[in-house]
Design a protein around this motif. Sequence first.
Motif, short mmCIF file in Angstrom:
data_model
loop_
_atom_site.label_atom_id
_atom_site.label_comp_id
_atom_site.label_asym_id
_atom_site.label_seq_id
_atom_site.Cartn_x
_atom_site.Cartn_y
_atom_site.Cartn_z
N ARG A 59 -26.38 -0.31 -48.56
CA ARG A 59 -25.87 -0.62 -47.22
C ARG A 59 -25.96 -2.12 -46.96
O ARG A 59 -26.94 -2.77 -47.40
CB ARG A 59 -26.69 0.13 -46.16
CG ARG A 59 -26.55 1.64 -46.23
CD ARG A 59 -27.24 2.28 -45.04
NE ARG A 59 -27.42 3.71 -45.18
CZ ARG A 59 -26.57 4.63 -44.67
NH1 ARG A 59 -25.49 4.25 -44.01
NH2 ARG A 59 -26.83 5.92 -44.82
N PRO A 60 -24.98 -2.67 -46.22
CA PRO A 60 -24.99 -4.12 -45.95
C PRO A 60 -26.25 -4.61 -45.24
O PRO A 60 -26.63 -5.78 -45.36
CB PRO A 60 -23.76 -4.32 -45.06
CG PRO A 60 -22.86 -3.19 -45.40
CD PRO A 60 -23.76 -2.02 -45.74
N SER A 61 -26.93 -3.72 -44.52
CA SER A 61 -28.15 -4.14 -43.81
C SER A 61 -29.33 -4.42 -44.74
O SER A 61 -30.30 -5.05 -44.33
CB SER A 61 -28.56 -3.06 -42.80
OG SER A 61 -28.81 -1.84 -43.47
N GLY A 66 -27.52 -8.78 -50.16
CA GLY A 66 -27.29 -10.22 -50.36
C GLY A 66 -27.74 -10.68 -51.74
O GLY A 66 -27.14 -11.57 -52.34
N CYS A 67 -28.81 -10.06 -52.23
CA CYS A 67 -29.32 -10.43 -53.57
C CYS A 67 -28.29 -10.09 -54.64
O CYS A 67 -27.99 -10.92 -55.51
CB CYS A 67 -30.64 -9.71 -53.85
SG CYS A 67 -32.00 -10.19 -52.77
N ASN A 134 -16.96 -2.05 -54.45
CA ASN A 134 -16.04 -1.69 -53.38
C ASN A 134 -16.82 -1.03 -52.26
O ASN A 134 -17.95 -0.59 -52.44
CB ASN A 134 -14.89 -0.80 -53.89
CG ASN A 134 -15.36 0.44 -54.59
OD1 ASN A 134 -16.28 1.10 -54.13
ND2 ASN A 134 -14.74 0.78 -55.71
N ASP A 135 -16.20 -1.03 -51.09
CA ASP A 135 -16.86 -0.43 -49.92
C ASP A 135 -16.35 0.99 -49.75
O ASP A 135 -15.14 1.24 -49.93
CB ASP A 135 -16.56 -1.25 -48.67
CG ASP A 135 -17.16 -2.65 -48.75
OD1 ASP A 135 -18.24 -2.78 -49.36
OD2 ASP A 135 -16.54 -3.59 -48.24
N VAL A 136 -17.24 1.90 -49.39
CA VAL A 136 -16.77 3.27 -49.14
C VAL A 136 -15.81 3.22 -47.95
O VAL A 136 -16.00 2.44 -47.01
CB VAL A 136 -17.92 4.28 -48.92
CG1 VAL A 136 -18.81 4.36 -50.14
CG2 VAL A 136 -18.72 3.97 -47.68
N ASP A 154 -22.70 0.94 -40.99
CA ASP A 154 -23.47 0.41 -42.12
C ASP A 154 -23.03 1.10 -43.42
O ASP A 154 -23.86 1.57 -44.22
CB ASP A 154 -24.98 0.60 -41.87
CG ASP A 154 -25.84 -0.39 -42.66
OD1 ASP A 154 -25.30 -1.35 -43.22
OD2 ASP A 154 -27.07 -0.18 -42.70
N PHE A 155 -21.72 1.16 -43.60
CA PHE A 155 -21.15 1.86 -44.75
C PHE A 155 -21.52 1.18 -46.07
O PHE A 155 -21.43 -0.05 -46.18
CB PHE A 155 -19.62 1.93 -44.61
CG PHE A 155 -19.19 2.85 -43.51
CD1 PHE A 155 -19.05 4.22 -43.75
CD2 PHE A 155 -18.96 2.38 -42.22
CE1 PHE A 155 -18.68 5.08 -42.72
CE2 PHE A 155 -18.60 3.24 -41.20
CZ PHE A 155 -18.46 4.59 -41.44
#
Length: 177
Positions: A59-61, A66-67, A134-136, A154-155
Motif C-alpha cells: 500500500r502507498p501508505s 518509498g523504499c 502496477n496499481d490495482v 490506499d490501493f
Amino acid sequence: MTKQEVAFTDYFDVLCDTLSSGGALLVSLNDEGVPNAMTIGWGLVGVAWGRPVCAVLVRPSRYTYGCIEATEDFTVNVPPEELSKEVAFCGSRSGRDYDKFQHCGFTATKSKHVQSPGIAECLITYECRLVQKNDVEPKHFIDDIIDRFYAEGDFHRVYYGEILATHADVARLQAPR
Ligand SMILES: Cc1cc2nc3c(=O)[nH]c(=O)nc-3n(C[C@H](O)[C@H](O)[C@H](O)COP(=O)(O)O)c2cc1C
C-alpha cells in the motif's frame, strides 16, 4: 544459519504456508541505505516475461513503498516460527518510526544480486529485482474485495521482482518440525 542456493520453486509450499499464517518479511532499503522489514501476507511466485517472478502488494501508505520506489529491488524472507513476535512487530510498526532491524535483532546479509539485504535469522531469502509495477485497478475488482480490503482506499501497488537467487537453510527446512 547456513544457507545454500536452491531453485525458486523448491520451497513454494513453505512460502505459501508462511504468507497465510504469520506472514513473511519484505526487506527494502531507505534512501540512506538502511534496511527496513515489513510483514507481508500477500505475495505471488510464478513465471512471467520468461523469468521467475515474485510479486508483492504494497500500500502507498507503507514506508516500504518509498523504499522500493527508490531502490527498485527487495528481498522476501521466510521466518522460522520463533520469530513470530518480531514478525508481528514488523507488521504493526513503521520504518518511519523504528529501526526494525535493530529492534528485532535481525542480521542483514549481503545479497548476491540486489542491494536490499536478506535476514540471516530467516529460513529462506528470495532476491528480487524490480521488473514491473502496477496499481490495482478499483473498477476491476469483483465480489466484495473493495469493501473488505479497501474501505479507506490506499490501493496496493504490485511490485513484480525477477527472482535472481533463492537461498535456503536446507538442513533446518528438512529437519522434522
Ligand atoms: C500478517 C500481516 C500481513 C500484512 N501484509 C501486508 C501486505 O501484504 N501488504 C501491505 O501493504 N501491508 C501488509 N501488512 C501491513 C504492514 O506490514 C504494516 O503496515 C507495516 O507496519 C508497514 O511497515 P513500513 O511502514 O515500515 O513499510 C501486513 C501486516 C500483517 C500483520
